[in-house]
Design an enzyme around this catalytic site. Sequence first.
Site, mmCIF file in Angstrom:
data_model
loop_
_atom_site.group_PDB
_atom_site.id
_atom_site.type_symbol
_atom_site.label_atom_id
_atom_site.label_comp_id
_atom_site.label_asym_id
_atom_site.label_seq_id
_atom_site.Cartn_x
_atom_site.Cartn_y
_atom_site.Cartn_z
ATOM 1 N N ASN A 167 1.180 4.723 1.391
ATOM 2 C CA ASN A 167 0.653 5.503 2.508
ATOM 3 C C ASN A 167 0.628 6.975 2.153
ATOM 4 O O ASN A 167 1.543 7.486 1.515
ATOM 5 C CB ASN A 167 1.486 5.227 3.766
ATOM 6 C CG ASN A 167 1.292 3.799 4.238
ATOM 7 O OD1 ASN A 167 1.735 2.869 3.575
ATOM 8 N ND2 ASN A 167 0.597 3.638 5.330
ATOM 9 N N THR A 186 0.836 -1.204 0.000
ATOM 10 C CA THR A 186 0.000 0.000 0.000
ATOM 11 C C THR A 186 0.863 1.243 0.000
ATOM 12 O O THR A 186 1.912 1.281 0.639
ATOM 13 C CB THR A 186 -0.934 0.050 1.234
ATOM 14 O OG1 THR A 186 -0.154 0.071 2.419
ATOM 15 C CG2 THR A 186 -1.906 -1.110 1.242
ATOM 16 N N GLU A 191 -4.337 4.543 3.354
ATOM 17 C CA GLU A 191 -3.339 3.880 2.513
ATOM 18 C C GLU A 191 -4.037 3.269 1.313
ATOM 19 O O GLU A 191 -5.170 2.805 1.398
ATOM 20 C CB GLU A 191 -2.557 2.827 3.294
ATOM 21 C CG GLU A 191 -3.426 1.874 4.058
ATOM 22 C CD GLU A 191 -2.636 0.825 4.822
ATOM 23 O OE1 GLU A 191 -1.619 0.353 4.305
ATOM 24 O OE2 GLU A 191 -3.073 0.465 5.918
HETATM 25 N N1 RBF Z 1 -6.850 -3.772 8.354
HETATM 26 C C1 RBF Z 1 -7.704 -4.141 9.318
HETATM 27 O O1 RBF Z 1 -7.320 -4.275 10.466
HETATM 28 N N2 RBF Z 1 -9.028 -4.378 9.047
HETATM 29 C C2 RBF Z 1 -9.540 -4.273 7.792
HETATM 30 O O2 RBF Z 1 -10.742 -4.490 7.605
HETATM 31 C C3 RBF Z 1 -8.644 -3.899 6.734
HETATM 32 N N3 RBF Z 1 -9.069 -3.793 5.465
HETATM 33 C C4 RBF Z 1 -8.193 -3.457 4.464
HETATM 34 C C5 RBF Z 1 -8.636 -3.375 3.144
HETATM 35 C C6 RBF Z 1 -7.768 -3.044 2.124
HETATM 36 C C7 RBF Z 1 -8.273 -2.972 0.718
HETATM 37 C C8 RBF Z 1 -6.409 -2.763 2.422
HETATM 38 C C9 RBF Z 1 -5.456 -2.408 1.337
HETATM 39 C C10 RBF Z 1 -5.978 -2.850 3.719
HETATM 40 C C11 RBF Z 1 -6.843 -3.196 4.755
HETATM 41 N N4 RBF Z 1 -6.416 -3.280 6.075
HETATM 42 C C12 RBF Z 1 -7.283 -3.638 7.066
HETATM 43 C C13 RBF Z 1 -5.136 -2.670 6.440
HETATM 44 C C14 RBF Z 1 -3.985 -3.588 6.594
HETATM 45 O O3 RBF Z 1 -3.975 -4.004 7.935
HETATM 46 C C15 RBF Z 1 -2.761 -2.745 6.247
HETATM 47 O O4 RBF Z 1 -2.729 -2.501 4.875
HETATM 48 C C16 RBF Z 1 -1.457 -3.357 6.664
HETATM 49 O O5 RBF Z 1 -1.449 -3.544 8.037
HETATM 50 C C17 RBF Z 1 -0.284 -2.431 6.300
HETATM 51 O O6 RBF Z 1 -0.315 -1.253 7.018
HETATM 52 MG MG MG Z 2 1.797 0.821 3.051
#
Ligand code: RBF
Ligand code: MG
Length: 198
Positions: A43, A41, A134
Amino acid sequence: MTRERPLIVGPEQVAAPYPMTVESKVVAGYGRGSAELNCPTANIEQAAFDQLQLETTGVYYGWASVHVNRNVSDRKEAVSTKADEDQEQDQVKVRRHTQQNFGDELGSDEGVVFPMVMSVGYNPFYGNKKKTGEIHIIHKYSSPFYGAHIKFTILGYIRPEYDYVSKEALMEDIQMDIRVALQSLERQDYQKFKKLAQ
Ligand code: RBF
Ligand code: MG
């Protein structure tokens, strides 16, 4: 999380408060995206994120493109802030120091608009203290692009953020978000907004 999810979300026509278009520098995150979740991702800078005033946490979708950062003072500053970042390493869960290439390796991917999913909030699975934004761009870039410029347009909302029983469950939901975004963006009215993200 096992539950039914629709493949297409939001109205046929893009509706207020969308489209929302913002530009930002790509900053370093917690370094979990590609390393742990197989989902890199970009940021977003805090100032750019605050500009959006997204009250509702969760997953959004739209279009995004990445450009080489040609700002000379950004490049000079990168050298002088490295020392500060190194000192921050003592604290827990600080943002990692990452090598910025300012998008210099984008090649023919520069300025090309791709579909994106954006995660907004506290990532309950990881329990972040700060609300962040992000973006996962749905395209396989050949190199990371820290320090580059991202321009993106949000066109809709997919779901709230959840906590998960496992990393695999989170990864599965993200894969589903990607399918939902791709399907939802196929609609004619959503295609029209692609150029805003260029
Ligand atoms: N993190 C969560 O804790 N819960 C979520 O529902 C969640 N949904 C996400 C959906 C997408 C499309 C993306 C790209 C990330 C999501 N994440 C979610 C974040 C994820 O934890 C994070 O990208 C990584 O921890 C990197 O920082
Ligand atoms: Mg990132």
